[in-house]
Motif scaffolding. Structure first.
Motif, short mmCIF file in Angstrom:
data_model
loop_
_atom_site.label_atom_id
_atom_site.label_comp_id
_atom_site.label_asym_id
_atom_site.label_seq_id
_atom_site.Cartn_x
_atom_site.Cartn_y
_atom_site.Cartn_z
N PRO A 44 19.59 10.00 0.88
CA PRO A 44 18.92 11.28 0.65
C PRO A 44 17.77 11.49 1.63
CG PRO A 44 18.29 9.72 -1.06
CD PRO A 44 19.32 9.03 -0.20
N PRO A 45 17.37 12.76 1.81
CA PRO A 45 16.26 13.05 2.72
C PRO A 45 15.00 12.29 2.31
CG PRO A 45 17.18 15.07 1.82
CD PRO A 45 17.86 13.94 1.14
N GLN A 46 14.18 11.96 3.28
CA GLN A 46 12.96 11.20 3.03
C GLN A 46 11.79 11.88 3.77
OE1 GLN A 46 13.18 6.85 3.06
NE2 GLN A 46 11.62 6.91 4.65
N TYR A 47 10.74 12.18 3.03
CA TYR A 47 9.59 12.87 3.59
C TYR A 47 8.30 12.11 3.26
CZ TYR A 47 12.89 16.72 3.89
OH TYR A 47 13.97 17.49 4.17
N ASN A 48 7.31 12.25 4.13
CA ASN A 48 5.98 11.70 3.86
C ASN A 48 5.24 12.67 2.96
OD1 ASN A 48 6.36 9.43 5.52
ND2 ASN A 48 5.80 10.61 7.32
N ALA A 49 4.89 12.23 1.77
CA ALA A 49 4.21 13.10 0.81
C ALA A 49 2.75 13.31 1.22
CB ALA A 49 4.27 12.51 -0.59
N CYS B 86 0.82 -1.22 0.00
CA CYS B 86 0.00 0.00 0.00
C CYS B 86 0.85 1.26 0.00
CB CYS B 86 -0.93 0.02 1.21
SG CYS B 86 -2.15 -1.31 1.19
N TYR B 87 2.13 1.14 0.29
CA TYR B 87 3.03 2.29 0.36
C TYR B 87 4.07 2.17 -0.75
CZ TYR B 87 1.12 3.37 4.94
OH TYR B 87 0.28 3.70 5.96
N LYS B 88 4.47 3.33 -1.29
CA LYS B 88 5.50 3.38 -2.32
C LYS B 88 6.59 4.34 -1.88
CE LYS B 88 3.14 0.93 -5.32
NZ LYS B 88 3.54 -0.44 -5.59
N LEU B 89 7.79 4.13 -2.38
CA LEU B 89 8.89 5.05 -2.20
C LEU B 89 9.21 5.63 -3.57
CD1 LEU B 89 10.87 6.14 -0.03
CD2 LEU B 89 12.50 4.47 -0.90
N MET B 90 9.05 6.94 -3.71
CA MET B 90 9.27 7.62 -4.98
C MET B 90 10.54 8.46 -4.85
SD MET B 90 6.60 10.00 -7.14
CE MET B 90 5.38 8.69 -7.22
N SER B 91 11.54 8.16 -5.66
CA SER B 91 12.81 8.86 -5.63
C SER B 91 12.86 9.90 -6.74
CB SER B 91 13.97 7.88 -5.80
OG SER B 91 13.95 6.93 -4.76
N LEU B 92 13.15 11.15 -6.35
CA LEU B 92 13.24 12.25 -7.31
C LEU B 92 14.66 12.78 -7.35
CD1 LEU B 92 10.15 12.17 -6.71
CD2 LEU B 92 10.17 14.64 -6.84
N GLY C 146 20.70 18.30 -9.25
CA GLY C 146 21.32 17.03 -8.89
C GLY C 146 21.06 16.52 -7.51
N GLY C 147 20.25 17.22 -6.72
CA GLY C 147 19.96 16.76 -5.37
C GLY C 147 18.84 15.74 -5.34
N PRO C 148 19.07 14.58 -4.71
CA PRO C 148 18.03 13.56 -4.63
C PRO C 148 17.14 13.76 -3.40
CG PRO C 148 20.06 12.67 -3.77
CD PRO C 148 20.36 14.09 -4.22
N ILE C 149 15.94 13.22 -3.46
CA ILE C 149 15.02 13.21 -2.33
C ILE C 149 14.08 12.02 -2.53
CG2 ILE C 149 13.27 14.69 -3.38
CD1 ILE C 149 12.88 15.98 -0.60
N ASN C 150 13.62 11.44 -1.41
CA ASN C 150 12.67 10.34 -1.46
C ASN C 150 11.36 10.78 -0.81
OD1 ASN C 150 14.45 8.50 -2.66
ND2 ASN C 150 15.26 7.88 -0.68
N PHE C 151 10.26 10.40 -1.43
CA PHE C 151 8.94 10.63 -0.86
C PHE C 151 8.29 9.29 -0.55
CE2 PHE C 151 9.12 14.83 -3.01
CZ PHE C 151 8.78 15.62 -1.92
N VAL C 152 7.76 9.17 0.65
CA VAL C 152 6.95 8.00 1.00
C VAL C 152 5.52 8.34 0.59
CG1 VAL C 152 6.10 6.54 2.86
CG2 VAL C 152 8.47 7.36 2.91
N ILE C 153 4.97 7.52 -0.29
CA ILE C 153 3.62 7.71 -0.79
C ILE C 153 2.71 6.75 -0.04
CG2 ILE C 153 2.14 7.67 -2.83
CD1 ILE C 153 4.50 9.68 -3.02
N SER C 154 1.75 7.30 0.69
CA SER C 154 0.82 6.47 1.47
C SER C 154 -0.55 6.47 0.80
CB SER C 154 0.69 7.03 2.90
OG SER C 154 -0.07 8.21 2.89
#
Length: 191
Positions: free
Chosen positions: A107-112, A56-62, A67-75
């Motif tokens: 990279p930083p990880q945030y809840n989208a 049910c959850y995804k990790l989306m890497s941008l 050039g800076g990476p970031i990850n979003f947790v998609i709920s």
């Protein structure tokens, strides 16, 4: 002990001021921040071992332009503007609560909270709008018309004036005034 002192504070403290300070700390509004980039990877995210929500959850890497990476947790609660399907290679903007605690990883990880696919001639912002429909940073003022759809996240009509709320605003051109003004294409109320 003097009545004007707290048990944990040896200095004089005006309790009326303390109550006001405490109320202000508890009633902080959600502050949104955003990150735009190209989707590099989408994969399943497992919040816990043997979790019933597996899948049910995804990790989306941008990856941003610089050039800076970031990850979003998609709920399941993440709102996708226009219900767009996002795929690898898409340009997107993710919005998150900048007041929320985050884990210190790279990279930083945030809840989208909101994800928006970048579309030509269409802007998206997520912010708190006051009683005059001016954003919290004072940069955008919304001018509603009778044809402006004001919706809930489930696409049902919101029948009240959308002031003093967190809003997702989809809009086009703005004036060059301060604050910039726009007639939104659509407003989604975050209840």
């Amino acid at each position: 002990m003097n009545n004007n002192q707290c048990s944990f504070c040896p200095y004089y403290m005006n309790h009326t001021s303390y109550a006001s300070l405490n109320t202000n700390l508890r009633s902080t509004t959600q502050k949104f921040a955003s990150f735009s980039g190209i989707v590099e990877r989408i994969e399943d995210f497992y919040p816990g071992q043997y979790d019933k929500n597996a899948g049910c959850y995804k990790l989306m890497s941008l990856e941003s332009i610089d050039g800076g990476p970031i990850n979003f947790v998609i709920s399941p609660e993440t709102y996708f503007v226009n219900h767009e399907l996002i795929e690898i290679g898409d340009s997107v903007t993710g919005f998150f609560n900048s007041n929320a605690p985050t884990i210190l990883i790279y990279p930083p990880q945030y809840n989208a909270i909101v994800m928006a696919k970048q579309v030509e001639h269409e802007n998206v912002t997520v912010d708190y709008f006051n009683d005059e429909l001016i954003s919290s940073n004072g940069n955008l003022k919304l001018n509603l018309t009778k044809s402006t759809p004001v919706l809930l996240a489930n696409d049902q009509l919101f029948n009240m004036y959308p002031s003093n709320r967190n809003l997702i605003v989809v809009y086009g051109p703005t004036t060059k005034s301060i604050p910039a003004q726009t007639n939104p294409y659509k407003i989604i109320v975050l209840c």
